[in-house]
Design an enzyme around this catalytic site. Sequence first.
Site, PDB file in Angstrom:
ATOM      1  N   TYR A 130      80.019  23.908  62.719  1.00 36.89           N
ATOM      2  CA  TYR A 130      79.550  24.872  63.718  1.00 36.89           C
ATOM      3  C   TYR A 130      79.748  24.337  65.124  1.00 36.89           C
ATOM      4  CZ  TYR A 130      76.292  28.005  66.129  1.00 36.89           C
ATOM      5  OH  TYR A 130      75.725  28.913  66.975  1.00 36.89           O
ATOM      6  N   ASN A 202      80.473  16.432  63.024  1.00 38.33           N
ATOM      7  CA  ASN A 202      79.631  17.322  63.830  1.00 38.33           C
ATOM      8  C   ASN A 202      78.175  17.223  63.412  1.00 38.33           C
ATOM      9  OD1 ASN A 202      79.468  19.478  65.776  1.00 38.33           O
ATOM     10  ND2 ASN A 202      79.099  20.906  64.086  1.00 38.33           N
ATOM     11  N   SER A 237      77.350  19.360  60.804  1.00 39.48           N
ATOM     12  CA  SER A 237      77.974  19.198  59.496  1.00 39.48           C
ATOM     13  C   SER A 237      79.070  18.164  59.614  1.00 39.48           C
ATOM     14  CB  SER A 237      78.630  20.516  59.041  1.00 39.48           C
ATOM     15  OG  SER A 237      77.692  21.527  58.821  1.00 39.48           O
ATOM     16  N   SER A 275      72.944  20.448  57.550  1.00 34.50           N
ATOM     17  CA  SER A 275      74.290  19.886  57.642  1.00 34.50           C
ATOM     18  C   SER A 275      75.100  20.235  56.403  1.00 34.50           C
ATOM     19  CB  SER A 275      74.173  18.361  57.786  1.00 34.50           C
ATOM     20  OG  SER A 275      75.339  17.802  58.328  1.00 34.50           O
ATOM     21  N   GLY A 276      76.310  20.710  56.639  1.00 37.87           N
ATOM     22  CA  GLY A 276      77.219  20.953  55.536  1.00 37.87           C
ATOM     23  C   GLY A 276      78.103  19.740  55.352  1.00 37.87           C
TER      24      GLY A 276
END
Lengths: 355, 355, 355, 355
Positions: A130, A202, A237, A275-276
């Site tokens: 994101y 990120n 993420s 967080s991915g």
Amino acid sequence: MPRARLRDLGIVTGALPPGQWNAITDVPGVRVGYTTLIRDEPHVVRTGVTAIWPRGPELWSDAVFAGIHAFNGNGEMTGWAWIAEQGLLASPICITNTHSVGVVRDAVCALAVRDKVKMPWLLPVVAETYDGWLSDAASFPVTADHAIAALDAAASGPVAEGNIGGGTGMICHEFKGGTGTASRIVATAGESFTVGALVQANYGARELLRVDGVPVGREISTEAVPSHRDVPRDAGSIIAILATDAPILPIQCQRLARRATTGLAWVGGVGFNGSGDIFLAFATGNHVRQGEAISALRMLSPDAMNPLFQAAAEATEEAILNALTAAETMTGYAGHTAHALPLDRLAEVMHRYRP
Amino acid sequence: MPRARLRDLGIVTGALPPGQWNAITDVPGVRVGYTTLIRDEPHVVRTGVTAIWPRGPELWSDAVFAGIHAFNGNGEMTGWAWIAEQGLLASPICITNTHSVGVVRDAVCALAVRDKVKMPWLLPVVAETYDGWLSDAASFPVTADHAIAALDAAASGPVAEGNIGGGTGMICHEFKGGTGTASRIVATAGESFTVGALVQANYGARELLRVDGVPVGREISTEAVPSHRDVPRDAGSIIAILATDAPILPIQCQRLARRATTGLAWVGGVGFNGSGDIFLAFATGNHVRQGEAISALRMLSPDAMNPLFQAAAEATEEAILNALTAAETMTGYAGHTAHALPLDRLAEVMHRYRP
Amino acid sequence: MPRARLRDLGIVTGALPPGQWNAITDVPGVRVGYTTLIRDEPHVVRTGVTAIWPRGPELWSDAVFAGIHAFNGNGEMTGWAWIAEQGLLASPICITNTHSVGVVRDAVCALAVRDKVKMPWLLPVVAETYDGWLSDAASFPVTADHAIAALDAAASGPVAEGNIGGGTGMICHEFKGGTGTASRIVATAGESFTVGALVQANYGARELLRVDGVPVGREISTEAVPSHRDVPRDAGSIIAILATDAPILPIQCQRLARRATTGLAWVGGVGFNGSGDIFLAFATGNHVRQGEAISALRMLSPDAMNPLFQAAAEATEEAILNALTAAETMTGYAGHTAHALPLDRLAEVMHRYRP
Amino acid sequence: MPRARLRDLGIVTGALPPGQWNAITDVPGVRVGYTTLIRDEPHVVRTGVTAIWPRGPELWSDAVFAGIHAFNGNGEMTGWAWIAEQGLLASPICITNTHSVGVVRDAVCALAVRDKVKMPWLLPVVAETYDGWLSDAASFPVTADHAIAALDAAASGPVAEGNIGGGTGMICHEFKGGTGTASRIVATAGESFTVGALVQANYGARELLRVDGVPVGREISTEAVPSHRDVPRDAGSIIAILATDAPILPIQCQRLARRATTGLAWVGGVGFNGSGDIFLAFATGNHVRQGEAISALRMLSPDAMNPLFQAAAEATEEAILNALTAAETMTGYAGHTAHALPLDRLAEVMHRYRP
């Protein structure tokens, strides 16, 4: 002080040697391409697309093996179900911003149509992180052409890092983040293999950032270098793509992908809720060709996997750190500024802890 | 220098505060018991059983939630399928040596029969790590009575560490390993919760060992402190049991379990091929009582999980280090000696890197 | 009317042809052995052990590939974590009653010690279903010797069914259940392969039982043939072991295992809450030999898997039905009687619905 | 003979009673909307979008629980990682054709922007099946506006079936397929709950089609009703969305989703290699509201799940059959014609087998 790669700063993490370019492209056949969108009109946009080809265009009919692991699945990686089921990857991988996963995903289908690929249907792999703090995400700036441009631009050789491609608007450990890459050469089973990593970083809290075990994040206060305070600290993420030319099976790719967790932990990622943290590993050491009833494969012994595991952890760690040392301070959407990790301060802290 | 806990040496890892005993028993209701077998006749045996009760004996009819993660599944944890399916745990957890998983597992059934538990069948959770270098595993020394004794001995309060219970014959990062524990107190969602960890640590390479980021393993050569050289360096495993009193669901327990990977990475574990790195997290914050058609639950918001994640990583890290600092040099099977991590040397290295 | 196999009754399910013995042993190298315990003193015991060798004794150093699926994981299958991680199976599989999983599991280790197998540690696969309605489970009647006897007795050729081995005390769709087997021959990828199934069938509701789509269960009332009313209707489980000589990878074995769900559904199993419906598929078509740094493999194309999928479903379906038609009425623990599926009534119902 | 629902033909499958509309909308709050694209210029298009809202628009800040199962993952369902991680669903579900997953996925983000939803990022759930035999998939006919129109059109009440929405161009068991729905009412735990299913049915071989166990497919030859012969027989997929108002947790939603496999098997689906057989179950019985630190939940006892499992299987079965009996013969791309299941022939076969 100009931005640099971690090793150019004299900082070496891990024990295994890197490949020629210390990049995912050290795995023969792997190509990387970018589209970077930095503009202020009509919307403030800091985003892009990263494209990774596991092989040349023959990939469409000559699949590699692949496996996925989600350390924390608060993110998107399309194509997941197919890779979990078959362990095959026959299309390029893209990484972009969260709101653009769809357009990029369909663009891979459109590319296949354009290039007259003989597959009736496709399940492309597109992941995201994101970037809405630096980029006007709601303007949906990425188009299919942007994605195809990144795919068409893919090349071997050195790989640009920092504010580029899908990593353009990223923030990592409360410093400017972005795209990073690294590689390792391993000797096992009497052969030499390469493991490469590319990350879109990120994620993370300042105080947890470590470089080779040194608590760099704690040593650089937010008074000294401001953080992006108005975002919940767990927003973000990390996508990690691992590549190897070792002849490993899908189930072994899953194992390799899981080791990105270790490299992430070494830098200070604990998988915050928002967080991915999704990792995909592919292996080019075998070929599964369309129309082939039975494929002849080689399988690296499980007992010979350890150097690959360590390489995956080390390459992920260094790829993240390269993203941090390469990324430059960026001002974007709503006047927000994400500050780069100051390299002089990094050098000073490292020197103090590694006398 | 007498063996000690890490904090007693003035070394603090992590940022969150520990609980009263810095042990898994800081989670209210959790009890730990051991049987330790150290004998030279008729076989050289260095093994045992560790028992963990998530609640008091009411556990049989008042289940806790639980979730499992295998970072590297080259090990055994019985009861896996049931916990993956239901997320419920209604029996105590045991950890022992590899060859004794079965006898200990059936012993939990026998205990239930003895105590007239009203469950027609049981799927006990028993995990293992391999101690065949220090103990004559092929003599199958553990009996059902040993397991039941550990279960009956379980108590709250401080928890013994090192060469005890299932951890008796363990080796970790090429030093003497064993059982270790730690805990963290977290504030989240307007409440205070505890996260505790207990590990049976039997994995790892010397050169990867780090304490708070300091490369302790590289600084203590095998000339200075011998390694157990004739075992492939990846033999071994680590079992981590995480406990919390936070009201989290089974799917959230799985997430918590996954964070043991982070703590393990911080100490230097990369999940070698032969390692059974299996983590179970349980949560006592809800009650699922037998015969209850619909249970009233509380669920911690996902957004409030971050402190628990960090706590799980930190508690796992410190539990491993406590196992290393507590374990004493041991000579066992075939005259093998596993050397303890020298605490004076540890102190010296830490001092050098943390001026 | 004497007990019989389904096909001997003139009832054919599925479309693919069975192998020579219509048994799991039609897969070359697969061997099955039993120990059956039927005695009234000192405890009423109706139990046993079923042993399946995927290959001859060379298995210990010449692994097959394997994969597991739990349709409903309210059961036990030890070795799960290892197979999920590595996809390798290098030890025999056993099935027994719920309370005896442990003793049988350790017995496989003991067998390896006895036979001087050069593996330092083992993670045996032992599964279970519950027979406590017909057998005094709390008497823990199975010993290590019983397990080893079943393992030593394993042979190729026709396979006994019904009240035998681990299936001795089973109940299925409220009729007497037990052990059943079947096989299918498939042509794919220009070659011929065999898929075999062996089940320990102990699940299900009477009213859901179907034979080739015919609602047999609804047509045989509990007035006509009593049910075992005092057990909750979902008590029970089914273990299915699928074997094939096709050259498929671990991830493909997982896919094959999942198709047992289809065969189970065709007979009427919906995976009730208390049921451990756990399926393991192994494939002998490749060899992964100990000490081999890189193994040469063949992989069946995913596109060529469909006949195997259908075969797995059909073999599972017929194996369950064979268990039902072979099992004889049994009286056991507490005077309980489980009634066999009446074959004359079955024939009559089938005739009525298949004019 | 006009198209009809299965029950309108006098054919009843399963044992549990349906809800008021025998549709997924029987679960209170669930709404369904469609966009259907049938046109011959400039491209021959037979496609669309199906939208399912688990709740009203409050869904964006009042999540339902959800779980996914892939019986055969050769398909796409975006949002997978997030649901696997969190078990929460806070956005509507869409189903469309394979090449349009991306545009529909991003459209859900755009809808959230339009409606000023206070979520910085979104991970929408969009699934697909392939309609390229009847529709010119390479013309990429679906737009964001089409998706938003389906989402905006969603309503409670009776649900249209057959050639509608995402199901417009589907083929099932070599007859015209499409969208279908059904529901069941269950009594358990002293309460009454509804389970609904909606499928996009595009899979299967003619000869495996069964209706209530009757081999309908084998009884309708391709001479009588042509098949779509030039497509490999395993092309296709089925997406099933299950809804319930029972208060079940994410891990229980996963279990419910798995039962779609049973319903699919009853109709004759064995999960062919090329089929994306992906099932999502959501449960509205609990509320997880944004900003709530701790949510109060109810959990249905696992022991009370059986009626829901049976309901999920039955509703899936009947939803597929409703798709088949509702869908009308369609001619589309390249002059291809997919023939509807002839209802008179169906009635005749059923009558013959169910005297």
